[in-house]
Design a protein around this motif. Structure first.
Motif, short mmCIF file in Angstrom:
data_model
loop_
_atom_site.label_atom_id
_atom_site.label_comp_id
_atom_site.label_asym_id
_atom_site.label_seq_id
_atom_site.Cartn_x
_atom_site.Cartn_y
_atom_site.Cartn_z
N PHE A 31 -31.24 98.66 1.19
CA PHE A 31 -30.84 97.34 0.69
C PHE A 31 -30.61 96.33 1.80
N SER A 32 -30.33 96.84 3.02
CA SER A 32 -30.13 95.89 4.12
C SER A 32 -31.46 95.25 4.53
N GLN A 33 -32.59 95.77 3.97
CA GLN A 33 -33.88 95.12 4.22
C GLN A 33 -33.97 93.76 3.53
N ILE A 34 -33.25 93.61 2.39
CA ILE A 34 -33.40 92.34 1.67
C ILE A 34 -32.35 91.31 2.05
N THR A 35 -31.17 91.75 2.38
CA THR A 35 -30.14 90.79 2.78
C THR A 35 -28.99 91.52 3.48
N GLU A 36 -27.98 90.76 3.87
CA GLU A 36 -26.85 91.33 4.59
C GLU A 36 -26.06 92.30 3.69
N VAL A 37 -25.70 93.44 4.24
CA VAL A 37 -24.93 94.43 3.50
C VAL A 37 -23.61 94.65 4.22
N THR A 38 -22.53 94.77 3.44
CA THR A 38 -21.22 95.03 4.05
C THR A 38 -20.54 96.19 3.32
N ASN A 39 -19.70 96.91 4.06
CA ASN A 39 -18.93 97.98 3.40
C ASN A 39 -17.46 97.57 3.24
N LEU A 40 -17.19 96.29 3.49
CA LEU A 40 -15.83 95.79 3.36
C LEU A 40 -15.76 94.77 2.22
N TYR A 41 -14.75 94.94 1.38
CA TYR A 41 -14.58 93.95 0.33
C TYR A 41 -13.17 93.40 0.44
N SER A 42 -13.05 92.13 0.70
CA SER A 42 -11.70 91.57 0.78
C SER A 42 -11.64 90.28 -0.01
N ARG A 43 -10.45 89.87 -0.29
CA ARG A 43 -10.22 88.65 -1.08
C ARG A 43 -10.90 87.42 -0.50
N ASP A 44 -10.91 87.32 0.83
CA ASP A 44 -11.49 86.12 1.46
C ASP A 44 -13.00 86.06 1.24
N GLN A 45 -13.59 87.20 0.91
CA GLN A 45 -15.05 87.22 0.78
C GLN A 45 -15.53 87.09 -0.66
N VAL A 46 -14.58 86.94 -1.57
CA VAL A 46 -14.93 86.93 -2.99
C VAL A 46 -16.08 85.97 -3.28
N ASP A 47 -16.12 84.83 -2.60
CA ASP A 47 -17.17 83.85 -2.88
C ASP A 47 -18.48 84.11 -2.15
N GLN A 48 -18.45 85.01 -1.17
CA GLN A 48 -19.70 85.25 -0.41
C GLN A 48 -20.51 86.42 -0.95
N ILE A 49 -19.81 87.41 -1.50
CA ILE A 49 -20.53 88.61 -1.95
C ILE A 49 -21.05 88.40 -3.38
N ASP A 50 -22.37 88.39 -3.51
CA ASP A 50 -22.98 88.10 -4.81
C ASP A 50 -23.28 89.36 -5.61
N ALA A 51 -23.38 90.49 -4.90
CA ALA A 51 -23.70 91.73 -5.61
C ALA A 51 -22.89 92.86 -5.01
N ALA A 52 -22.44 93.77 -5.87
CA ALA A 52 -21.67 94.92 -5.38
C ALA A 52 -22.11 96.19 -6.09
N PHE A 53 -22.22 97.25 -5.30
CA PHE A 53 -22.46 98.57 -5.87
C PHE A 53 -21.13 99.31 -5.90
N THR A 54 -20.85 100.02 -6.98
CA THR A 54 -19.69 100.92 -6.99
C THR A 54 -20.11 102.19 -7.72
N SER A 55 -19.37 103.27 -7.51
CA SER A 55 -19.75 104.48 -8.25
C SER A 55 -18.95 104.59 -9.53
N ALA A 56 -19.66 104.98 -10.58
CA ALA A 56 -19.02 105.12 -11.89
C ALA A 56 -18.46 106.53 -12.02
N ALA A 57 -17.38 106.67 -12.78
CA ALA A 57 -16.81 107.99 -13.03
C ALA A 57 -17.56 108.70 -14.15
N GLY A 58 -18.23 107.93 -15.00
CA GLY A 58 -18.95 108.54 -16.12
C GLY A 58 -19.61 107.50 -16.99
#
Lengths: 201, 471
Positions: free
Chosen positions: A90-117
């Motif tokens: 995914f870093s081939q298409i755009t910037e990827v980060t492993n940090l999510y913080s309140r200050d970045q709420v407006d910059q991060i347009d997409a997020a992956f998370t793991s589902a429990a089920g």
């Protein structure tokens, strides 16, 4: 008398005169299952079909997901450490980060998370604090993609309720955030994701 | 002639509002019907089962409420009780003040409307923002919700665009998508600045202490992501025995409320975030509110406590469709409100005692109710109570004349004999009290009074019996 004592005393006073009380009804297994569930085929297929009907975009491979995401206007993607396998592609298409913080709420347009089920009957994604520690990451970005293991899909809503994980915060997600408050017109992406995705692995 | 307040309200209602309410309620009713029919061979039995679950629960409320408290405490939540409206408000503001909190976000909760929480918090200098789009618009307009599920069913996009312009959320724009995006942007700032989230709960499981919250927008979830304290205000009757019962109730709630199999977000919360978790409130407070629910439990209308606030009875009700929610002058509108509002009014029962009369008793509310509340029966019981308490009923013809006739056989017989005279009166041109407007568009059938007695007499003679006392 404390508020608690007063309320319980009033409840008792209200219930004591009842000549009899309704017994607890027995709930036959599957009593609230949709009637088509039994003949609806295999759970993974049913999950995809139902999730799609609820407005969730389903991907059967990371490649499909990558292709789709590259066509969206995405500036920054959040991929947590436990899903770091996905980061290189995914870093081939755009910037990827492993940090999510309140200050970045407006910059991060997409997020992956793991589902429990998941729940096949309703196409629901199940998130918990344990599976998805950052509550905001799964909620604030315009695009949220839950990564769901196929062997974690429950057949029915009843099944999912019968095996609730020990977690203080369990969330069932059935489609993108939406409202029909303005003249009954359906709009997606009110507070939560405007696009809800699910990557089946 | 004096009118019922609800009639007066409906007569003055803007026809475009009336049309919008009718369109929206009718389409939701249709969606509900289609989905229940497609998904269940016998949706009616499922409704009755859900009704039995709820009735069982409220008839064992002492047991289940105590159990819910125990479970929540075990999970690390603090449980409080509030007897009155004032107690509930004070419980919330005390927790906020103890933590030095002045900014909170709220998700939609009918019990918070009922206790007027926002007014109280504002008076205490605490900013409390409603995060549900409809509730937010109601809040900035100083208005009240007119539907349990769709709070701004009575507003047009133009009304909303004007309110947003006034509040500085952008120039006039009535595109629903733009309205929603602006609310999203505005609310982001509020969520991130807030230190506490206030929610209600649709259910609380007694055995595991899970609060169940359902929303489509995701706002309740947002209230519980960046904040450090969670306060839930919950009516004592919201308890259900276990998660197994939720299979029945959740399968009916979304379908009944909005014609959805499940609402988009269904959250289960029992306790603050655990150690080592990065987000979520560190403290969870649950305030169980009585506010006269125990009085309802002791009354002959306790079945109304089964209600799961889906709004299906509002959508199907011919009176609600004509009148919209504000016609009911109380927090809970529609058929459920016509029962619940007077009961929760306490010593102001008389002020709302007309609401149970705002019904044709057609029974549609009972037929769509996911927990099978016998609403028409409850309406009749409340009408009886209003009569017992001598509540005046404007616009209702006095029945003393009929009572006199009906209880004195001689006067009755005389009236029947001379009643035929009515056929020769120009009734449409005479000022007949109460019936005047009705008679202008209708004609009465020919008088046939008095025939029943002679028929009855001849019948008895034919059968060879004594005529007996024909009085």
């Amino acid at each position: 008398m404390s508020a608690r004592e007063k309320i319980f005393a009033d409840i008792k006073a209200a219930l004591d005169p009842l000549p009899e009380r309704v017994p607890r009804p027995t709930l036959p297994r599957g009593v609230a299952d949709a009637q088509w569930l039994a003949g609806a085929g295999e759970s993974t297929d049913l999950f995809s079909q139902r999730a799609t009907a609820a407005g969730t975009v389903c991907f059967s491979s990371a490649t499909d997901c990558l292709k789709w995401l590259s066509e969206q206007q995405v500036r920054k993607i959040y991929i947590p450490d436990e899903l770091s396998d996905l980061a290189p592609s995914f870093s081939q298409i755009t910037e990827v980060t492993n940090l999510y913080s309140r200050d970045q709420v407006d910059q991060i347009d997409a997020a992956f998370t793991s589902a429990a089920g998941g729940i096949a009957e309703s196409g629901t994604i199940i998130l918990t604090d344990e599976s998805t520690p950052d509550r905001l990451a799964a909620l604030a970005p315009w695009i949220h993609i839950a990564v769901l293991r196929m062997d974690r899909i429950h057949r029915s809503i009843e099944d999912a309720l019968a095996t609730m994980p020990d977690d203080p915060n369990i969330i069932w997600v059935t489609g993108p955030s939406k409202t029909a408050d303005v003249e009954g017109i359906l709009i997606q992406g009110v507070h939560g994701p405007g696009i809800q995705g699910c990557l089946l692995v | 002639m004096a009118k019922q307040l609800i009639d007066t309200y409906v007569r003055d209602l803007d026809p475009s509002v009336q049309a919008a309410v009718h369109r929206s309620t009718a389409s939701t009713t249709d969606k509900r019907h289609v989905l229940l029919g497609a998904d269940f061979a016998d949706a009616d039995s499922l409704r009755k089962l859900a009704g039995a679950i709820r009735e069982h629960t409220i008839e064992h409320l002492d047991t289940y409420l105590a159990q819910a408290e125990e479970s929540l405490t075990r999970c690390g939540a603090k449980v409080h009780y509030a007897v009155t409206e004032e107690d509930a408000c004070r419980a919330v503001s005390d927790i906020l003040k103890a933590n030095g909190i002045t900014k909170v976000v709220k998700s939609k909760s009918m019990v918070s409307e009922e206790v007027h929480l926002n007014d109280h918090l504002a008076a205490e200098g605490i900013e409390s923002i409603e995060s549900d789009l409809g509730e937010y618009i109601v809040q900035i307009d100083g208005d009240h919700p007119s539907h349990i599920v769709r709070p701004i069913i009575h507003k047009t996009r133009g009304d909303i665009a004007r309110s947003f312009e006034r509040e500085g959320l952008g120039d006039y724009n009535d595109d629903p998508e733009t309205i929603t995006r602006r609310a999203r942007k505005f609310m982001r700032g509020k969520y991130l600045a807030a230190e506490a989230g206030i929610t209600g709960a649709n259910f609380v499981t007694a055995d595991t202490g899970r609060l169940v919250l359902v929303t489509n927008e995701g706002n309740s979830r947002f209230c519980l992501a960046p904040t450090r304290i969670h306060i839930a205000l919950i009516g004592i009757e919201k308890v259900v025995p276990s998660e197994a019962d939720l299979a029945v109730l959740l399968n009916l709630l979304g379908r009944s409320a909005t014609g959805q199999q499940l609402t988009v977000y269904t959250e289960f919360i029992n306790g603050p975030r655990r150690k080592g978790q990065p987000s979520g409130p560190e403290e969870m407070h649950v305030i169980f509110v009585d506010n006269r629910r125990t009085e309802v439990l002791a009354s002959d209308c306790k079945e109304i406590l089964r209600c799961i606030r889906c709004g299906a009875c509002l959508n199907v009700c011919p009176v609600y469709r004509q009148g919209s929610g504000h016609a009911y002058r109380s927090v809970y509108p529609g058929p459920v409100g016509a029962v619940l509002s007077p009961l929760l009014a306490g010593d102001k029962f008389k002020e709302l005692a007309d609401l149970p009369k705002a019904s044709s008793l057609c029974g549609a509310c009972n037929e769509v109710c996911p927990v099978d509340i016998p609403i028409p029966d409850l309406l009749l019981r409340l009408r009886h109570r209003a009569h017992e308490e001598h509540v005046p009923s404007p616009g209702t013809p006095p029945m003393e004349g009929f009572a006199l006739l009906g209880s004195h056989p001689l006067i009755w017989r005389t009236a029947m004999t001379f009643g035929a005279a009515k056929d020769y009166l120009p009734l449409d041109k005479m000022p007949v009290p109460y019936l005047g407007p009705w008679l202008k568009t209708r004609t009465l059938p020919k008088w046939r009074g008095g025939k029943f007695r002679s028929w009855m007499k001849s019948r008895k003679v034919r059968e060879g019996r004594q005529g007996g006392d024909d009085q």
